[in-house]
Design a protein around this motif. Structure first.
Motif, PDB file in Angstrom:
ATOM      1  N   ALA A 132       0.824  -1.213   0.000  1.00 46.14           N
ATOM      2  CA  ALA A 132       0.000   0.000   0.000  1.00 46.14           C
ATOM      3  C   ALA A 132       0.857   1.262   0.000  1.00 46.14           C
ATOM      4  CB  ALA A 132      -0.956  -0.005   1.196  1.00 46.14           C
ATOM      5  N   PRO A 190      11.580  -1.845  -7.391  1.00 41.18           N
ATOM      6  CA  PRO A 190      10.452  -2.036  -8.314  1.00 41.18           C
ATOM      7  C   PRO A 190       9.228  -1.215  -7.913  1.00 41.18           C
ATOM      8  CG  PRO A 190      11.377  -4.152  -7.658  1.00 41.18           C
ATOM      9  CD  PRO A 190      12.023  -3.104  -6.792  1.00 41.18           C
ATOM     10  N   SER A 191       9.152  -0.837  -6.650  1.00 40.56           N
ATOM     11  CA  SER A 191       7.994  -0.077  -6.192  1.00 40.56           C
ATOM     12  C   SER A 191       7.958   1.353  -6.719  1.00 40.56           C
ATOM     13  CB  SER A 191       7.933  -0.066  -4.667  1.00 40.56           C
ATOM     14  OG  SER A 191       7.617  -1.354  -4.212  1.00 40.56           O
ATOM     15  N   ARG A 192       8.993   1.753  -7.428  1.00 41.37           N
ATOM     16  CA  ARG A 192       8.926   3.069  -8.075  1.00 41.37           C
ATOM     17  C   ARG A 192       7.700   3.184  -8.959  1.00 41.37           C
ATOM     18  NH1 ARG A 192      13.439   5.072 -11.732  1.00 41.37           N
ATOM     19  NH2 ARG A 192      11.989   6.768 -12.061  1.00 41.37           N
ATOM     20  N   ASP A 193       7.312   2.098  -9.614  1.00 44.10           N
ATOM     21  CA  ASP A 193       6.144   2.151 -10.491  1.00 44.10           C
ATOM     22  C   ASP A 193       4.875   2.506  -9.721  1.00 44.10           C
ATOM     23  OD1 ASP A 193       7.600   1.686 -12.732  1.00 44.10           O
ATOM     24  OD2 ASP A 193       6.988  -0.396 -13.000  1.00 44.10           O
ATOM     25  N   VAL A 194       4.875   2.160  -8.428  1.00 46.88           N
ATOM     26  CA  VAL A 194       3.717   2.500  -7.609  1.00 46.88           C
ATOM     27  C   VAL A 194       3.629   4.007  -7.431  1.00 46.88           C
ATOM     28  CG1 VAL A 194       2.618   2.150  -5.376  1.00 46.88           C
ATOM     29  CG2 VAL A 194       3.934   0.286  -6.421  1.00 46.88           C
ATOM     30  N   GLU A 201       4.489   6.149  -9.545  1.00 45.44           N
ATOM     31  CA  GLU A 201       3.995   6.731 -10.793  1.00 45.44           C
ATOM     32  C   GLU A 201       2.480   6.917 -10.744  1.00 45.44           C
ATOM     33  OE1 GLU A 201       5.877   7.761 -13.414  1.00 45.44           O
ATOM     34  OE2 GLU A 201       7.643   7.228 -12.235  1.00 45.44           O
ATOM     35  N   GLU A 202       1.835   6.031  -9.985  1.00 47.18           N
ATOM     36  CA  GLU A 202       0.381   6.136  -9.846  1.00 47.18           C
ATOM     37  C   GLU A 202       0.004   7.488  -9.245  1.00 47.18           C
ATOM     38  OE1 GLU A 202      -2.496   3.832  -6.911  1.00 47.18           O
ATOM     39  OE2 GLU A 202      -1.422   2.472  -8.228  1.00 47.18           O
ATOM     40  N   THR A 211       1.370  10.262  -9.718  1.00 42.37           N
ATOM     41  CA  THR A 211       1.471  11.377 -10.658  1.00 42.37           C
ATOM     42  C   THR A 211       0.136  11.628 -11.346  1.00 42.37           C
ATOM     43  OG1 THR A 211       2.177  10.019 -12.530  1.00 42.37           O
ATOM     44  CG2 THR A 211       3.900  10.837 -11.087  1.00 42.37           C
ATOM     45  N   LEU A 212      -0.820  10.733 -11.135  1.00 38.98           N
ATOM     46  CA  LEU A 212      -2.145  10.924 -11.724  1.00 38.98           C
ATOM     47  C   LEU A 212      -3.094  11.627 -10.759  1.00 38.98           C
ATOM     48  CD1 LEU A 212      -2.529   7.354 -13.209  1.00 38.98           C
ATOM     49  CD2 LEU A 212      -1.857   9.420 -14.393  1.00 38.98           C
ATOM     50  N   ALA A 227       8.567  13.001 -11.169  1.00 37.08           N
ATOM     51  CA  ALA A 227       9.900  12.421 -11.064  1.00 37.08           C
ATOM     52  C   ALA A 227      10.926  13.492 -11.360  1.00 37.08           C
ATOM     53  CB  ALA A 227      10.039  11.260 -12.025  1.00 37.08           C
ATOM     54  N   PHE A 271      13.677  13.443 -12.710  1.00 36.21           N
ATOM     55  CA  PHE A 271      14.362  13.399 -13.997  1.00 36.21           C
ATOM     56  C   PHE A 271      13.552  14.036 -15.112  1.00 36.21           C
ATOM     57  CE2 PHE A 271      15.700   9.253 -11.974  1.00 36.21           C
ATOM     58  CZ  PHE A 271      16.691   9.885 -11.253  1.00 36.21           C
ATOM     59  N   VAL A 272      12.279  14.286 -14.826  1.00 35.63           N
ATOM     60  CA  VAL A 272      11.455  14.873 -15.873  1.00 35.63           C
ATOM     61  C   VAL A 272      11.923  16.293 -16.142  1.00 35.63           C
ATOM     62  CG1 VAL A 272       9.145  15.664 -16.409  1.00 35.63           C
ATOM     63  CG2 VAL A 272       9.503  13.406 -15.427  1.00 35.63           C
ATOM     64  N   TYR A 284      11.057  12.194  -6.171  1.00 37.12           N
ATOM     65  CA  TYR A 284       9.789  12.726  -6.678  1.00 37.12           C
ATOM     66  C   TYR A 284       9.519  14.004  -5.919  1.00 37.12           C
ATOM     67  CZ  TYR A 284       9.113   8.371  -9.117  1.00 37.12           C
ATOM     68  OH  TYR A 284       9.270   7.320  -9.965  1.00 37.12           O
ATOM     69  N   PRO A 337      14.488  -3.025 -13.414  1.00 38.20           N
ATOM     70  CA  PRO A 337      13.613  -3.575 -12.386  1.00 38.20           C
ATOM     71  C   PRO A 337      12.187  -3.019 -12.435  1.00 38.20           C
ATOM     72  CG  PRO A 337      15.037  -1.909 -11.440  1.00 38.20           C
ATOM     73  CD  PRO A 337      15.442  -2.046 -12.881  1.00 38.20           C
ATOM     74  N   SER A 338      11.936  -1.984 -13.230  1.00 37.77           N
ATOM     75  CA  SER A 338      10.584  -1.416 -13.262  1.00 37.77           C
ATOM     76  C   SER A 338      10.388  -0.664 -14.575  1.00 37.77           C
ATOM     77  CB  SER A 338      10.369  -0.448 -12.091  1.00 37.77           C
ATOM     78  OG  SER A 338      11.161   0.707 -12.278  1.00 37.77           O
ATOM     79  N   SER A 362       9.337   2.346 -14.778  1.00 35.41           N
ATOM     80  CA  SER A 362       9.843   3.721 -14.606  1.00 35.41           C
ATOM     81  C   SER A 362      11.293   3.795 -15.050  1.00 35.41           C
ATOM     82  CB  SER A 362       9.779   4.161 -13.144  1.00 35.41           C
ATOM     83  OG  SER A 362       8.546   3.840 -12.579  1.00 35.41           O
ATOM     84  N   LEU A 373      15.996   9.677 -21.158  1.00 34.59           N
ATOM     85  CA  LEU A 373      17.234  10.395 -20.844  1.00 34.59           C
ATOM     86  C   LEU A 373      18.385   9.969 -21.745  1.00 34.59           C
ATOM     87  CD1 LEU A 373      16.950  10.270 -16.956  1.00 34.59           C
ATOM     88  CD2 LEU A 373      16.526  12.227 -18.435  1.00 34.59           C
ATOM     89  N   PRO A 424      10.152  14.157 -20.274  1.00 33.87           N
ATOM     90  CA  PRO A 424      10.815  15.314 -20.892  1.00 33.87           C
ATOM     91  C   PRO A 424      10.769  15.260 -22.425  1.00 33.87           C
ATOM     92  CG  PRO A 424      12.441  13.763 -20.036  1.00 33.87           C
ATOM     93  CD  PRO A 424      11.097  13.256 -19.619  1.00 33.87           C
ATOM     94  N   PHE A 447       1.324  -1.220 -14.006  1.00 36.16           N
ATOM     95  CA  PHE A 447       1.634   0.182 -14.273  1.00 36.16           C
ATOM     96  C   PHE A 447       0.336   0.906 -14.632  1.00 36.16           C
ATOM     97  CE2 PHE A 447       3.725   3.804 -16.388  1.00 36.16           C
ATOM     98  CZ  PHE A 447       4.783   4.002 -15.524  1.00 36.16           C
ATOM     99  N   PRO A 448       0.221   2.192 -14.247  1.00 37.15           N
ATOM    100  CA  PRO A 448      -1.044   2.890 -14.506  1.00 37.15           C
ATOM    101  C   PRO A 448      -1.402   2.972 -15.994  1.00 37.15           C
ATOM    102  CG  PRO A 448       0.339   4.168 -13.003  1.00 37.15           C
ATOM    103  CD  PRO A 448       1.168   3.019 -13.493  1.00 37.15           C
ATOM    104  N   THR A 457      -1.396  -0.067  -8.473  1.00 39.66           N
ATOM    105  CA  THR A 457      -0.162  -0.456  -9.145  1.00 39.66           C
ATOM    106  C   THR A 457       0.629  -1.359  -8.204  1.00 39.66           C
ATOM    107  OG1 THR A 457      -0.160   1.678 -10.224  1.00 39.66           O
ATOM    108  CG2 THR A 457       1.885   0.414 -10.321  1.00 39.66           C
ATOM    109  N   PRO A 463       4.164  -3.878  -8.373  1.00 36.91           N
ATOM    110  CA  PRO A 463       5.240  -4.422  -9.208  1.00 36.91           C
ATOM    111  C   PRO A 463       5.021  -5.938  -9.402  1.00 36.91           C
ATOM    112  CG  PRO A 463       6.124  -3.105  -7.404  1.00 36.91           C
ATOM    113  CD  PRO A 463       4.662  -3.270  -7.140  1.00 36.91           C
ATOM    114  N   GLU A 481      -4.072  -7.343  -0.009  1.00 33.71           N
ATOM    115  CA  GLU A 481      -4.125  -5.971  -0.528  1.00 33.71           C
ATOM    116  C   GLU A 481      -4.954  -5.897  -1.804  1.00 33.71           C
ATOM    117  OE1 GLU A 481      -0.125  -4.499  -1.213  1.00 33.71           O
ATOM    118  OE2 GLU A 481       0.555  -5.697   0.477  1.00 33.71           O
TER     119      GLU A 481
END
Lengths: 194, 393
Positions: A40, A60-64, A66-67, A69-70, A80, A82-83, A102, B42-43, B45, B53, B77, B136-137, B164, B166, B178
Motif C-alpha cells: 500500500a 520495483p515499487s517506483r512504479d507504484v 507513478e500512480e 502522478t495521476l 519524477a 528526472f522529468v 519525486y 527492475p521497473s 519507470s 534520458l 521530458p 503500471f497505470p 499499481t 510491481p 491488498e
C-alpha cells in the motif's frame, strides 16, 4: 529557507535508512519520514503529503509512485526529478548514485538541490560501505579456505604450516592460478574423498 | 560476424521481452550488423527514464505508455513513438484463492476463454469494491480489466479500485489481502500459482484476442538520427519473432529466457506461456490457451495507427480528454511508416492500409497485401464490439 520540508525516504534496509537520514538531518530542521513497508505504498505516501520522496532507483515499487502522478490536482502531483532536465549534471549524478526523487508541488530548484545532493552523497556512501563489507567478508572466507587447505596438507603429508603454505603457493604459481583457487580445489577434492 | 553498431535497449524481464533477447542471443542482430545491448530494468519507470534520458535508444515498453505521454497524461521530458509491436496478448487474470473458488462455484461450466461467464460470476460473488493489481497505470493490463468488467456492466467501473503493484510483488500482495484480482504478464501469474496464493481465471486474450501488449519504443526524432540502425533493429526483432513462432523452437527459447542474466526463473514456468499450457491452480488443474502470446503471425509486429487510436480513445474516456484530439494524437504515435520503410525489402507481406477496424475480424482472414499473401489473425473483443477509428464515438 525557513519553512521545513517534509521528506519521505522509502527504504527497507535499516542501515541504509540510518545513513540517508543522518545525511538529511545535517541539512537542518526538516521533517523526515521513513516508509519501510512496500505494501500500500501509494496510500502511505499520499497520506503523508510530502514535499519530496526519495527512493532507490532499482526499487520495483517506483512504479507504484507513478500512480501518484495521476493525482487530481496538478499542484499535488509528485513529478519524477528526472522529468525536469534543467540540471543535467544533477540528473546524471543521481542516476549514478541510484537515487530517484519525486518532487511535489513545483518546489524551487534551490530548495531541492541541497536535499538531492545530500541524498546522492549518502547513497554513494552506502554503496561504498557495502562494497567494503563484501570485500572484508570475502577476504575472511578466503582465509578460512586457505587455512583448511593448509590443514589438509599438514595432516596428509606430515609437513608443517609454512611448508604447506609454500606448497600451495608453488602449485598456484606453476599452474598460473590464484592461491585461493588451488585451496578451494583441494578442499573440495578432500571433501569428496572423505 | 561484425558486431557493428551497438544499440542500448532497455527491457523488463518478462516472457514478452523474448523477441529482443532472441534477436541478440541467436545472432539475428549480428546478421543485421548491429548489437542489441540489453539493459535489464527492475521497473517500467526505469525503462522509461533510460529511454527518455538517452541511456537507451530503444525500449521494450507497455503499448499505451507512449500514447499516455503524448496526451500529456504521463510526465516525460521527451515524446516517445512506437516503431513496431513486439507482442500480441500475453497477460493473465488471476484472483485470490477464496475468490477464485467462489467464481468457479458460480460459473461451474465456464471455460478458460469464457470472459463473459467468468466476469459475470466475478461481479456477482466478488466484493463490492474490487481491488485489482496491475503493473503500471498506463498498461494494456489496465485497459483489458477496465474493458472487460465495464462491458459486462458499466456500473462495475465504479467498483474497480486499481492499484499499481510491481509484478514480482503480485503474489505477495494477494497473500497480504491488498488485492482481490490481478492482471499481469507471464511468468508472474504462474509464479503466484506456484506460490499457492492465487488461481488463474482467464488469459488476457479471452477479453480481446488481438490486444497489442508490448511495443518497441523510441525517442521521437531518433528515427531521423539513426535510420539505418533503427531499421536493422526492427528487421532483427522481426526475424526473432518468426523464429519464436515455430513450435519446435519453444524449449530452446524457454532455456535461453530462463538464464540468470534474463528472466532468472525456471524454464518450466516460461514454457507455460510459450506453449499456452497452464497450471491454473495450486491444486494442479490444467487449462489450455492456444496462442497465449503471439510474436509473429498475422502481421503481429505491424504498428497499426488504429491500435494507437484505440489506446487514445480509452485514455480519453478514462481522463475526460476530448476524444477527437486524443485519437488523432495517439494514431500518429504508432509509426507504421517507419515499420514499412524498415521491412520494405523483407520476405514479409505488409498490409495495404495502416489502419483497420479494431475488433473487426471474427476469424482469420486473407487480405490483399504488399509483397505476398497476408492472413490477418482473428481480432475480436469478447463482447463483439468494434472500434472504427474513422468514426470516433
Amino acid at each position: 529557507m525557513a519553512t521545513r520540508l517534509k521528506i519521505i525516504v522509502v527504504e527497507k534496509d535499516p542501515e541504509r535508512v540510518r545513513i540517508i537520514v543522518d545525511g538529511l538531518k545535517e541539512l537542518g530542521d526538516h521533517d523526515i519520514h521513513v516508509i519501510t513497508e512496500e505494501s500500500a505504498l501509494a496510500r502511505r505516501v499520499s497520506e503523508q503529503n510530502p514535499d519530496i520522496v526519495l527512493i532507490d532507483i532499482a526499487n520495483p515499487s517506483r512504479d507504484v509512485l507513478e500512480e501518484l502522478t495521476l493525482a487530481a490536482s496538478p499542484n499535488e502531483r509528485p513529478v519524477a526529478m528526472f522529468v525536469d532536465q534543467s540540471d543535467n549534471s544533477m540528473t546524471r549524478a543521481a542516476i549514478e548514485a541510484g537515487v530517484s526523487a519525486y518532487v511535489v508541488g513545483g518546489l524551487r530548484p534551490e530548495r531541492i538541490r541541497p536535499i538531492l545532493d545530500a541524498a546522492i552523497t549518502r547513497f554513494h556512501m552506502f554503496q561504498r560501505m557495502r562494497r567494503e563489507l563484501e570485500a572484508t567478508k570475502q577476504a575472511l572466507e578466503e582465509r578460512k579456505t586457505i587455512d583448511r587447505a593448509k590443514g589438509i596438507l599438514m595432516r596428509r603429508r606430515g609437513i608443517d604450516e609454512d611448508a604447506a603454505y609454500g606448497l600451495l603457493r608453488k602449485t598456484a604459481m606453476d599452474q598460473g592460478r590464484k592461491l585461493i583457487q588451488v585451496a578451494e580445489a583441494l578442499v573440495t577434492a578432500s571433501d569428496l574423498l572423505g | 560476424m561484425n558486431a557493428g553498431l551497438r544499440i542500448p535497449v532497455a527491457y523488463v524481464p518478462l516472457v514478452d521481452a523474448a523477441p529482443l533477447i532472441i534477436a541478440q542471443e541467436l545472432g539475428f542482430a549480428a546478421e543485421e550488423g548491429i548489437t542489441l545491448e540489453l539493459m535489464k530494468a527492475p521497473s517500467w519507470s526505469v525503462v522509461r527514464d533510460a529511454l527518455t534520458l538517452g541511456q537507451a535508444d530503444l525500449a521494450h515498453l507497455l503499448a499505451p505508455l507512449p500514447v499516455a505521454i503524448g496526451l500529456g497524461l504521463a510526465p516525460s521530458p521527451v515524446q516517445l513513438e512506437v516503431a513496431m509491436v513486439l507482442s500480441i496478448n500475453g497477460s493473465v487474470i488471476g484472483a485470490a484463492r477464496d475468490l477464485a473458488a467462489r467464481v468457479a462455484k458460480a460459473a461451474p461450466t465456464a471455460g478458460f476463454l469464457d470472459a463473459f461467464s467468468v466476469g459475470r460470476a466475478l461481479l456477482s460473488v466478488g466484493p463490492r469494491a474490487l481491488r485489482v493489481g496491475i503493473p503500471f497505470p498506463f498498461s494494456t493490463h489496465y485497459e483489458l480489466v477496465d474493458y472487460w468488467l465495464g462491458a459486462i456492466d458499466p456500473a462495475a467501473r465504479d467498483r474497480l479500485q486499481i492499484h499499481t503493484v510491481p509484478p514480482p510483488r503480485m503474489s505477495e500482495a494477494v497473500a497480504a489481502g491488498e488485492i482481490d484480482l490481478f492482471c499481469v504478464g507471464e511468468p508472474w501469474g504462474s509464479e503466484a500459482v506456484e506460490e499457492g496464493t492465487a488461481e488463474l481465471l482467464l488469459p488476457g486474450r479471452a477479453i480481446w484476442n488481438h490486444a497489442p501488449e508490448k511495443v518497441l519504443a523510441l525517442r521521437k526524432g531518433w528515427d531521423l538520427e539513426q535510420p539505418a540502425a533503427l531499421h536493422a533493429a526492427i528487421r532483427a526483432i522481426w526475424r526473432a519473432g518468426r523464429w519464436l513462432s515455430q513450435p519446435g523452437n519453444r524449449s530452446s527459447a524457454s532455456e535461453i529466457l530462463s538464464r540468470p542474466e534474463y528472466l532468472d526463473v525456471s524454464p518450466l514456468l516460461i514454457d507455460r506461456a510459450l506453449s499456452g499450457r497452464f497450471v491454473v491452480s495450486p491444486r494442479g488443474e490444467r487449462r489450455d490457451c492456444p496462442v497465449f502470446v503471439c510474436f509473429h503471425q498475422g502481421a503481429a509486429n505491424f504498428p497499426w495507427r488504429s491500435q494507437g487510436r484505440w489506446f487514445g480513445h480509452r485514455l480519453a474516456l478514462r481522463t475526460g480528454l476530448e476524444q477527437g484530439d486524443a485519437i488523432a494524437t495517439a494514431g500518429a504515435i504508432f509509426r507504421s511508416d517507419i515499420y514499412r520503410a524498415a521491412m520494405a525489402e523483407m520476405p514479409s507481406a505488409l498490409p495495404t492500409s495502416s489502419s483497420k477496424v479494431e475488433g473487426g475480424l471474427p476469424q482469420d482472414l486473407a487480405v490483399p497485401a504488399v509483397g505476398g499473401d497476408l492472413i490477418l489473425r482473428a481480432d475480436r473483443f469478447f463482447d463483439g464490439a468494434v472500434f472504427d477509428p474513422s468514426l470516433p464515438e
